[in-house]
Design a protein around this motif. Sequence first.
Motif, PDB file in Angstrom:
ATOM      1  N   LEU A   1       0.830  -1.206   0.000  1.00 27.65           N
ATOM      2  CA  LEU A   1       0.000   0.000   0.000  1.00 27.65           C
ATOM      3  C   LEU A   1       0.868   1.262   0.000  1.00 27.65           C
ATOM      4  O   LEU A   1       0.570   2.218  -0.711  1.00 27.65           O
ATOM      5  N   LEU A   2       1.939   1.245   0.757  1.00 28.71           N
ATOM      6  CA  LEU A   2       2.832   2.409   0.788  1.00 28.71           C
ATOM      7  C   LEU A   2       3.503   2.623  -0.571  1.00 28.71           C
ATOM      8  O   LEU A   2       3.627   3.753  -1.027  1.00 28.71           O
ATOM      9  N   ARG A   3       3.895   1.534  -1.222  1.00 26.14           N
ATOM     10  CA  ARG A   3       4.531   1.659  -2.543  1.00 26.14           C
ATOM     11  C   ARG A   3       3.539   2.170  -3.586  1.00 26.14           C
ATOM     12  O   ARG A   3       3.893   2.946  -4.468  1.00 26.14           O
ATOM     13  N   ARG A   4       2.280   1.720  -3.503  1.00 29.88           N
ATOM     14  CA  ARG A   4       1.280   2.153  -4.480  1.00 29.88           C
ATOM     15  C   ARG A   4       0.858   3.609  -4.284  1.00 29.88           C
ATOM     16  O   ARG A   4       0.546   4.295  -5.244  1.00 29.88           O
ATOM     17  N   LEU A   5       0.842   4.072  -3.032  1.00 27.95           N
ATOM     18  CA  LEU A   5       0.380   5.423  -2.761  1.00 27.95           C
ATOM     19  C   LEU A   5       1.450   6.487  -2.941  1.00 27.95           C
ATOM     20  O   LEU A   5       1.152   7.666  -2.985  1.00 27.95           O
TER      21      LEU A   5
END
Length: 130
Positions: A125-129
């Motif tokens: 999620l952190l990489r996608r956001l």
Amino acid sequence: MKTFTAVIEQNPQLQTTKGQKLVPAVAASAREILALLSAATAATIIVMLVVWLAGLEISNILGAASWGLGLIFLGLAVDNREPTAFLQLITGVALLALAGLQSRVSPDYIIFSGVIVAIWVAAVLLRRLR
């Protein structure tokens, strides 16, 4: 008594160039903070859900879910050509081992499985956001 005079410049135009450079930096920082906050919130929700499920006496279903997640991570590791494939392989083996420990030793091992899955969810999620 001596007095000193100071010249005060009267500049009718405001200097806004520094403010214009600062606003994009603040916006980028706010995006990073919100991404980090949402990833931490998702991980916390997963861990709290798993802790709640561990107390419900449904260890067979949770063991099967942990076993299935281990197989999913092994499948992702086989299909992946990036360096994260090794981490997915280790995670899949660890989830399978924790599922075995859960059925033989204690149902509380599902909490460790939930923490591992929460770390993966937070990282993705952190990489996608970002």
